[in-house]
Design an enzyme around this catalytic site. Sequence first.
Site, PDB file in Angstrom:
ATOM      1  N   ASP A  13       0.847  -1.271   0.002  1.00  0.00           N
ATOM      2  CA  ASP A  13       0.176  -0.039  -0.049  1.00  0.00           C
ATOM      3  C   ASP A  13       0.852   1.255   0.017  1.00  0.00           C
ATOM      4  O   ASP A  13       0.603   2.201  -0.585  1.00  0.00           O
ATOM      5  CB  ASP A  13      -0.880  -0.127   1.231  1.00  0.00           C
ATOM      6  N   HIS A 204      -6.987  -1.703   9.252  1.00  0.00           N
ATOM      7  CA  HIS A 204      -6.027  -1.129   8.035  1.00  0.00           C
ATOM      8  C   HIS A 204      -6.551   0.436   8.114  1.00  0.00           C
ATOM      9  O   HIS A 204      -7.627   0.761   7.517  1.00  0.00           O
ATOM     10  CB  HIS A 204      -6.139  -1.549   6.783  1.00  0.00           C
ATOM     11  N   HIS A 206      -5.882   4.740   7.210  1.00  0.00           N
ATOM     12  CA  HIS A 206      -5.285   5.819   6.701  1.00  0.00           C
ATOM     13  C   HIS A 206      -5.330   7.226   7.609  1.00  0.00           C
ATOM     14  O   HIS A 206      -6.440   7.238   8.302  1.00  0.00           O
ATOM     15  CB  HIS A 206      -5.844   6.226   5.313  1.00  0.00           C
ATOM     16  N   CYS A 237      -4.284   5.042  -2.234  1.00  0.00           N
ATOM     17  CA  CYS A 237      -5.114   3.990  -3.193  1.00  0.00           C
ATOM     18  C   CYS A 237      -5.269   4.723  -4.455  1.00  0.00           C
ATOM     19  O   CYS A 237      -5.935   5.680  -4.613  1.00  0.00           O
ATOM     20  CB  CYS A 237      -6.455   3.457  -2.797  1.00  0.00           C
ATOM     21  N   ASN A 246      -0.961   5.853   4.364  1.00  0.00           N
ATOM     22  CA  ASN A 246      -1.392   5.022   5.541  1.00  0.00           C
ATOM     23  C   ASN A 246      -0.976   5.627   6.844  1.00  0.00           C
ATOM     24  O   ASN A 246      -0.423   6.822   6.796  1.00  0.00           O
ATOM     25  CB  ASN A 246      -0.503   3.660   5.315  1.00  0.00           C
TER      26      ASN A 246
END
Length: 307
Positions: A13, A204, A206, A237, A246
């Site tokens: 990522d 997960h 951000h 993304c 992230n």
Amino acid sequence: MSGIVLRDVTLRDGLQLTGKPLPTERKVDLVRALLAAGVPELEIGSLARGDLVPPLADTLDVVAALTPEELDRCWVWVATPRHVQKAVAAGARNVQYCFSVSDAHNNANIGRDTEVSLAAMPDAVQHALDAGGRIQLCLATAFTCPFDGPVDPERVREIVADPRTAGSCDVIVCDTLGQAVPSEVGTLVERVSAVADGRRIGFHGHDTWGQGVANALAAAGSGATLVDGALGGLGGCPFAPGASGNTATEDLLFAFRPDWLTPAVLAGLVTAGEDLLGELGEPNRSRAAQGLRSRAAAFPWTAGPRS
């Protein structure tokens, strides 16, 4: 919260939106440096099409360069049963089967409706298990979609409870856009945990709206035992307008303080992040890295400016 597992996702990522490629050998060196530092798990690449996500086109080469022992701690992003077959054939032990809760993002990201991805999951699971590996269920846009807005948390719960996801070892809920707040994260993790049938729950996040660490702490407080981060807050993304980097690995580690983390280890990871971001020409978004470089000599976690 010493029981929390930090998974570094810099090499998947984190690299997705970088304009400058990272050589395969440099990726392998970074994998080994992170593992040697004590980072428990890594995400090292993706089987997404190389023409669409060029920084990850060499993922199978990275897998082939690692030892079985190293691969036991590494994950590869996949979206189809065929991806699973290719990954395990190259030597991967662990795959993260990912699709979006919202149809609009799933179509933008991997070119199919959510139901199509869900229907294919049993085959993906079987391929992974036949190879003696592990497979995660990873749910992107579990909170908001860049095209359709807020996502119904009941839909997330339904997917996790769907028998077609059986055989997965973990459930990862993703705040793909970084728009969730801690109360939303805690509530969703609790709902997912109730139907996860003993699977590990991961979060997960951000840091788009500055809630990355707070959301990870809320997830852990509600039952998650895995959190994702990337060095320096790198990433985002390419198929999600509005998604930024992230949550920084350094910031998560400073907040959670796992048993293996020492000031010296954190300083080494901060240096590794600074070097990588410098190579890529990317900004360092880690606040912990900034704090570590301060001159607050009486605080044991500071290391001062680089010489």
